[in-house]
Motif scaffolding. Structure first.
Motif, PDB file in Angstrom:
ATOM      1  N   ILE A   1      29.041  73.860   8.395  1.00 12.84           N
ATOM      2  CA  ILE A   1      27.832  73.846   7.542  1.00 12.84           C
ATOM      3  C   ILE A   1      28.100  74.576   6.231  1.00 12.84           C
ATOM      4  O   ILE A   1      27.734  74.106   5.155  1.00 12.84           O
ATOM      5  CB  ILE A   1      26.643  74.478   8.290  1.00 12.84           C
ATOM      6  CG1 ILE A   1      26.230  73.547   9.425  1.00 12.84           C
ATOM      7  CG2 ILE A   1      25.458  74.719   7.363  1.00 12.84           C
ATOM      8  CD1 ILE A   1      25.207  74.122  10.360  1.00 12.84           C
TER       9      ILE A   1
ATOM     10  N   VAL B   1      29.521  67.302 -10.982  1.00 12.32           N
ATOM     11  CA  VAL B   1      29.329  65.861 -11.063  1.00 12.32           C
ATOM     12  C   VAL B   1      28.853  65.403 -12.428  1.00 12.32           C
ATOM     13  O   VAL B   1      29.398  64.473 -12.999  1.00 12.32           O
ATOM     14  CB  VAL B   1      28.357  65.405  -9.959  1.00 12.32           C
ATOM     15  CG1 VAL B   1      27.750  64.061 -10.298  1.00 12.32           C
ATOM     16  CG2 VAL B   1      29.116  65.299  -8.657  1.00 12.32           C
ATOM     17  N   SER B   2      27.856  66.091 -12.965  1.00  8.19           N
ATOM     18  CA  SER B   2      27.328  65.601 -14.241  1.00  8.19           C
ATOM     19  C   SER B   2      28.394  65.668 -15.326  1.00  8.19           C
ATOM     20  O   SER B   2      28.482  64.809 -16.182  1.00  8.19           O
ATOM     21  CB  SER B   2      26.099  66.404 -14.651  1.00  8.19           C
ATOM     22  OG  SER B   2      26.478  67.734 -14.907  1.00  8.19           O
TER      23      SER B   2
ATOM     24  N   SER C   1      31.196  62.880 -14.446  1.00  6.89           N
ATOM     25  CA  SER C   1      30.846  61.478 -14.450  1.00  6.89           C
ATOM     26  C   SER C   1      30.366  60.973 -15.797  1.00  6.89           C
ATOM     27  O   SER C   1      30.227  59.786 -15.958  1.00  6.89           O
ATOM     28  CB  SER C   1      29.793  61.211 -13.385  1.00  6.89           C
ATOM     29  OG  SER C   1      28.689  62.039 -13.641  1.00  6.89           O
ATOM     30  N   ASN C   2      30.088  61.840 -16.738  1.00  4.74           N
ATOM     31  CA  ASN C   2      29.684  61.284 -18.027  1.00  4.74           C
ATOM     32  C   ASN C   2      30.836  61.231 -19.026  1.00  4.74           C
ATOM     33  O   ASN C   2      30.633  60.927 -20.178  1.00  4.74           O
ATOM     34  CB  ASN C   2      28.478  62.029 -18.610  1.00  4.74           C
ATOM     35  CG  ASN C   2      28.765  63.475 -18.863  1.00  4.74           C
ATOM     36  OD1 ASN C   2      29.907  63.823 -19.173  1.00  4.74           O
ATOM     37  ND2 ASN C   2      27.779  64.326 -18.738  1.00  4.74           N
TER      38      ASN C   2
ATOM     39  N   ASN D   1      20.252  73.392  18.548  1.00  8.97           N
ATOM     40  CA  ASN D   1      21.050  73.868  17.415  1.00  8.97           C
ATOM     41  C   ASN D   1      21.794  72.726  16.747  1.00  8.97           C
ATOM     42  O   ASN D   1      21.872  72.631  15.532  1.00  8.97           O
ATOM     43  CB  ASN D   1      22.063  74.927  17.866  1.00  8.97           C
ATOM     44  CG  ASN D   1      21.395  76.290  17.939  1.00  8.97           C
ATOM     45  OD1 ASN D   1      20.321  76.473  17.397  1.00  8.97           O
ATOM     46  ND2 ASN D   1      22.036  77.208  18.635  1.00  8.97           N
TER      47      ASN D   1
ATOM     48  N   ASN E   1      21.623  71.545  12.893  1.00 13.44           N
ATOM     49  CA  ASN E   1      22.831  71.479  12.059  1.00 13.44           C
ATOM     50  C   ASN E   1      22.996  70.102  11.431  1.00 13.44           C
ATOM     51  O   ASN E   1      23.335  69.964  10.251  1.00 13.44           O
ATOM     52  CB  ASN E   1      24.070  71.817  12.889  1.00 13.44           C
ATOM     53  CG  ASN E   1      24.072  73.282  13.288  1.00 13.44           C
ATOM     54  OD1 ASN E   1      23.387  74.083  12.678  1.00 13.44           O
ATOM     55  ND2 ASN E   1      24.825  73.611  14.322  1.00 13.44           N
TER      56      ASN E   1
ATOM     57  N   ILE F   1      20.568  69.698   8.557  1.00  9.76           N
ATOM     58  CA  ILE F   1      20.995  70.451   7.366  1.00  9.76           C
ATOM     59  C   ILE F   1      22.132  69.713   6.663  1.00  9.76           C
ATOM     60  O   ILE F   1      22.127  69.524   5.442  1.00  9.76           O
ATOM     61  CB  ILE F   1      21.427  71.885   7.748  1.00  9.76           C
ATOM     62  CG1 ILE F   1      20.203  72.676   8.217  1.00  9.76           C
ATOM     63  CG2 ILE F   1      22.090  72.590   6.574  1.00  9.76           C
ATOM     64  CD1 ILE F   1      20.530  74.007   8.844  1.00  9.76           C
ATOM     65  N   ALA F   2      23.112  69.247   7.470  1.00 13.48           N
ATOM     66  CA  ALA F   2      24.257  68.532   6.886  1.00 13.48           C
ATOM     67  C   ALA F   2      23.793  67.280   6.168  1.00 13.48           C
ATOM     68  O   ALA F   2      24.243  66.968   5.062  1.00 13.48           O
ATOM     69  CB  ALA F   2      25.256  68.191   7.989  1.00 13.48           C
TER      70      ALA F   2
ATOM     71  N   LEU G   1      22.261  68.087   2.866  1.00 11.84           N
ATOM     72  CA  LEU G   1      23.295  68.430   1.876  1.00 11.84           C
ATOM     73  C   LEU G   1      23.984  67.185   1.343  1.00 11.84           C
ATOM     74  O   LEU G   1      24.209  67.039   0.148  1.00 11.84           O
ATOM     75  CB  LEU G   1      24.330  69.367   2.503  1.00 11.84           C
ATOM     76  CG  LEU G   1      23.867  70.814   2.670  1.00 11.84           C
ATOM     77  CD1 LEU G   1      24.833  71.582   3.538  1.00 11.84           C
ATOM     78  CD2 LEU G   1      23.726  71.484   1.317  1.00 11.84           C
ATOM     79  N   ILE G   2      24.307  66.268   2.250  1.00 14.35           N
ATOM     80  CA  ILE G   2      24.990  65.032   1.824  1.00 14.35           C
ATOM     81  C   ILE G   2      24.093  64.238   0.887  1.00 14.35           C
ATOM     82  O   ILE G   2      24.514  63.760  -0.164  1.00 14.35           O
ATOM     83  CB  ILE G   2      25.399  64.183   3.050  1.00 14.35           C
ATOM     84  CG1 ILE G   2      26.520  64.905   3.796  1.00 14.35           C
ATOM     85  CG2 ILE G   2      25.864  62.792   2.633  1.00 14.35           C
ATOM     86  CD1 ILE G   2      26.806  64.372   5.169  1.00 14.35           C
TER      87      ILE G   2
ATOM     88  N   ILE H   1      24.137  65.804  -2.462  1.00 16.54           N
ATOM     89  CA  ILE H   1      25.360  65.506  -3.217  1.00 16.54           C
ATOM     90  C   ILE H   1      25.275  64.109  -3.833  1.00 16.54           C
ATOM     91  O   ILE H   1      25.551  63.902  -5.003  1.00 16.54           O
ATOM     92  CB  ILE H   1      26.606  65.607  -2.311  1.00 16.54           C
ATOM     93  CG1 ILE H   1      26.804  67.058  -1.861  1.00 16.54           C
ATOM     94  CG2 ILE H   1      27.844  65.099  -3.014  1.00 16.54           C
ATOM     95  CD1 ILE H   1      27.771  67.206  -0.700  1.00 16.54           C
TER      96      ILE H   1
ATOM     97  N   SER I   1      22.918  63.871  -6.667  1.00 17.54           N
ATOM     98  CA  SER I   1      23.358  64.524  -7.904  1.00 17.54           C
ATOM     99  C   SER I   1      24.176  63.584  -8.782  1.00 17.54           C
ATOM    100  O   SER I   1      24.427  63.875  -9.942  1.00 17.54           O
ATOM    101  CB  SER I   1      24.170  65.782  -7.584  1.00 17.54           C
ATOM    102  OG  SER I   1      25.345  65.414  -6.917  1.00 17.54           O
ATOM    103  N   PHE I   2      24.590  62.422  -8.235  1.00 18.96           N
ATOM    104  CA  PHE I   2      25.261  61.419  -9.067  1.00 18.96           C
ATOM    105  C   PHE I   2      24.207  60.615  -9.817  1.00 18.96           C
ATOM    106  O   PHE I   2      24.126  59.408  -9.704  1.00 18.96           O
ATOM    107  CB  PHE I   2      26.103  60.471  -8.200  1.00 18.96           C
ATOM    108  CG  PHE I   2      27.420  61.052  -7.777  1.00 18.96           C
ATOM    109  CD1 PHE I   2      28.547  60.871  -8.550  1.00 18.96           C
ATOM    110  CD2 PHE I   2      27.530  61.789  -6.618  1.00 18.96           C
ATOM    111  CE1 PHE I   2      29.762  61.410  -8.159  1.00 18.96           C
ATOM    112  CE2 PHE I   2      28.733  62.317  -6.222  1.00 18.96           C
ATOM    113  CZ  PHE I   2      29.857  62.139  -6.993  1.00 18.96           C
TER     114      PHE I   2
ATOM    115  N   SER J   1      22.300  62.910 -16.713  1.00 22.80           N
ATOM    116  CA  SER J   1      22.293  64.310 -16.299  1.00 22.80           C
ATOM    117  C   SER J   1      21.275  65.078 -17.121  1.00 22.80           C
ATOM    118  O   SER J   1      20.713  64.575 -18.089  1.00 22.80           O
ATOM    119  CB  SER J   1      23.680  64.899 -16.490  1.00 22.80           C
ATOM    120  OG  SER J   1      24.012  64.873 -17.842  1.00 22.80           O
TER     121      SER J   1
ATOM    122  N   SER K   1      25.950  59.168 -17.387  1.00 22.26           N
ATOM    123  CA  SER K   1      26.981  59.415 -16.390  1.00 22.26           C
ATOM    124  C   SER K   1      27.447  58.082 -15.799  1.00 22.26           C
ATOM    125  O   SER K   1      27.180  57.022 -16.333  1.00 22.26           O
ATOM    126  CB  SER K   1      26.444  60.341 -15.315  1.00 22.26           C
ATOM    127  OG  SER K   1      25.364  59.706 -14.683  1.00 22.26           O
ATOM    128  N   ASN K   2      28.119  58.192 -14.675  1.00 24.53           N
ATOM    129  CA  ASN K   2      28.645  57.019 -13.981  1.00 24.53           C
ATOM    130  C   ASN K   2      29.589  56.200 -14.859  1.00 24.53           C
ATOM    131  O   ASN K   2      29.537  54.980 -14.896  1.00 24.53           O
ATOM    132  CB  ASN K   2      27.506  56.118 -13.476  1.00 24.53           C
ATOM    133  CG  ASN K   2      26.798  56.768 -12.310  1.00 24.53           C
ATOM    134  OD1 ASN K   2      27.111  57.901 -11.948  1.00 24.53           O
ATOM    135  ND2 ASN K   2      25.868  56.072 -11.726  1.00 24.53           N
TER     136      ASN K   2
END
Lengths: 205, 394
Positions: A12, A26-27, A30-31, B3, B7, B10-11, B14-15, B18, B21-22, B26, B32-33
């Motif tokens: 975790i 990332v920002s 990627s830009n 538990n 877990n 939570i994972a 987070l994924i 992530i 965030s792409f 921005s 971006s991209n």
């Protein structure tokens, strides 16, 4: 059980770390797109187009284009000029002169018919003004022992630059390649064009 | 077991974080991209083509008012002794745009300049710093207006004297900033420049504020006096901002400032101001006639000068009162009661002529059946704000 908990917590924590770092990067990543590229020194191909109107027998050093005029020429004392380079300076440079050459009528031993002579070629590279005057020698070299009569063969002549410092240019300045033929007896030399004879500028080592 | 489930949740969060965030744009308003750059090794003095693309939607929600887009290109040399100098490269390019499911292609050309220069565009003008391998690229309208999947092509021409070696090329696309300040105009300045107010009055400042990227939260009206300030209430109706407030008791007499401030999301700001004139002073009353101790048998002329230098006298408020005296006693109230005495009550004094400071009244003592004796004369007046004054008899 405790070990399992520790491993799970570590996984975790790793996700968390990756998440935080990625969100920050990332920002930015990627830009922007980017690439690496290698730049090689320019190549001037020999071309039999007369380039300087006021100068007879002034042939052409064609920049980065091997689609040239003429198939070959008989070497005596021949001058090739580039276009005005439009630059203000050049790094200290050496010149790789590649000549695709064939010799004719080399002297032979009358008894054994063995070829006993050869040809040499002197290559001199100069910086000249827009009109071809005010020459300033950049390098000079003689290649000896050219004796292939069977067919054209590429000879690489390394002409070491005389300056270890940056060389100043006026924007109208050109490069000149002056080739001179030195053959034994009545021998002669042909140089093949067709993109196979050229000068390549390389940084001085 | 429980538990493990937590877990996993939570994972997953987070994924998802992530992946989210792409984003396409921005927070710093850069696209971006990006994909690419495709470019091959080349020989100094030649022209090489490079291309790349951005996964971008035209009319993107985040792209407020379609802010103009430009590219920034950076070319750098790995050779420390031979960095890229201005003029080593000459770059131009075009965007290849698809129409009708890709059946038709057309090109939007742009030019790249390696100079410090000001780009004028629809939302302002922005100075960019180019030079020594840094180029800014845009087309004549200063807006590249990419569509999703548009490809960008660069024609990169190098000087023959470019030092052979390894170079890096990077391209970044971003919005041009809005550099124009909002336009702020108080529309009812005539209600403030020569008009006086007093504490308790309501004021309303009618204001026009225009900016395509206006930050409405940062649109503020304030009154400033000495080192104090008060924020005005804001209301937006039919394209106009109304700033209003009931003037507080503590606002002092004097000339103060009303300021309307506006800021856009790029930080450009503008203000418009007007005066707020506060008058808490009552008019000055001076008795011209009758003189004290004068004796009248029939006609008594009451004449008073009433002046208010700021807001001005309310002519309808100038009044007099005549009350019978008995020694040091003055008839009070209505004049009836224990002491049956004369009290005229408050009666109007007439303006001698419109705009005059003199207010008069001829009192016929015979008609009023005034008995012989002493009478006390009061005069009062207000300015148009309601500041009231009484004649002080010596």
């Amino acid at each position: 059980m405790n070990k399992k908990k520790i491993i799970t917590s570590l996984i975790i924590a790793s996700f968390l770390l990756i998440g935080v770092v990625s969100a920050g990067l990332v920002s930015w990543l990627s830009n922007t797109v980017s690439a690496d590229v290698e730049v090689k020194g320019p190549i001037f191909y020999l071309d039999n187009t007369n380039i300087l109107s006021g100068k007879s027998e002034s042939m052409y050093l064609k920049l980065n284009d091997d689609n040239v005029s003429g198939s070959h020429f008989k070497l005596s004392e021949d001058r090739f000029f580039s276009d005005s380079l439009g630059v203000e300076s050049f790094y200290p440079m050496d010149f790789r002169v590649i000549l695709n050459v064939k010799t004719f009528d080399l002297p032979q031993n009358e008894t054994t018919n063995e070829t006993i002579g050869s040809c040499s070629v002197e290559a001199e590279v100069k910086k000249v003004s827009n009109l071809g005057g005010s020459p300033e020698k950049l390098c000079d070299v003689i290649k000896i022992g050219i004796d292939n009569e069977g067919g054209y063969e590429a000879y690489e002549i390394n002409c070491e630059g005389e300056s270890d410092d940056e060389i100043d240019f006026n924007k109208g300045d050109r490069l000149e390649l002056f080739l001179t033929n030195y053959c034994d007896g009545n021998a002669s030399m042909n140089i093949k064009l067709q993109g196979e004879s050229y000068i390549n500028i390389v940084p001085k080592e | 077991m429980k538990n493990k489930k937590i877990n996993l949740i939570i994972a997953s969060i987070l994924i998802i974080g992530i992946v989210a965030s792409f984003g396409i744009v921005s927070a710093d308003r850069e696209l971006s991209n990006a994909k690419g750059i495709q470019i091959e090794d080349f020989v100094a003095g030649s022209t090489v083509e490079a291309n790349f693309s951005y996964d971008y939607f035209e009319g993107l929600e985040e792209n407020t008012e379609d802010s103009p887009l430009i590219f920034k290109l950076d070319v750098n040399s790995e050779e420390k002794d031979y960095p890229v100098w201005r003029g080593d490269f000459n770059i131009n390019g075009y965007i290849e745009r698809h129409r009708i499911f890709g059946l038709f292609l057309y090109k939007v050309p742009f030019s790249c300049k390696e100079l410090n220069r000001t780009i004028n565009h629809s939302l302002g003008s922005e100075t960019v710093s180019g030079g020594n391998g840094t180029f800014y690229c845009y087309n004549r309208s200063a807006d590249l207006k990419l569509d999703r999947h548009d490809n960008v092509f660069l024609d990169i021409k190098s000087e023959p004297a470019l030092y052979p070696g390894n170079y890096s090329l990077s391209a970044k696309m971003f919005y041009l900033n809005d550099t124009y300040a909002p336009e702020v105009e108080i529309l009812n300045k005539e209600n403030f420049e020569r008009v006086y107010y007093k504490s308790g009055n309501n004021i309303e400042v009618k204001t026009s504020i225009s900016d395509v990227n206006l930050n409405k939260e940062e649109t503020i009206g304030k009154i400033f006096w000495n080192e104090s300030e008060i924020k005005l209430a804001k209301n937006y109706q039919n394209g106009t901002y109304y700033f209003s407030e009931t003037l507080p008791d503590e606002i002092p007499e004097g000339n103060h400032t009303i300021e309307i401030f506006a800021k856009d999301i790029f930080g450009n700001s503008a203000t418009d101001k007007t005066r707020l004139l506060i008058d808490e002073t009552a008019p000055e009353i001076e008795l011209i006639s009758p003189f004290s101790d004068d004796v009248y048998s029939e006609i008594m002329l009451i004449n008073a000068s009433v002046i208010d230098e700021k807001a001005g006298v309310n002519p309808d408020s100038v009044r007099y009162r005549l009350r019978e005296m008995n020694g040091t006693n003055i008839c009070s109230g209505t004049g009836f009661g224990a002491w049956d005495c004369y009290n005229s009550g408050w009666k109007e004094l007439n303006e001698m002529k419109e705009g005059s400071e003199f207010f008069t009244k001829e009192v016929n003592t015979t008609k009023l059946n005034l008995t012989s004796g002493e009478y006390w004369l009061d005069i009062k007046a207000k300015d148009i704000l309601g500041n009231e004054a009484y004649l002080k008899n010596d």
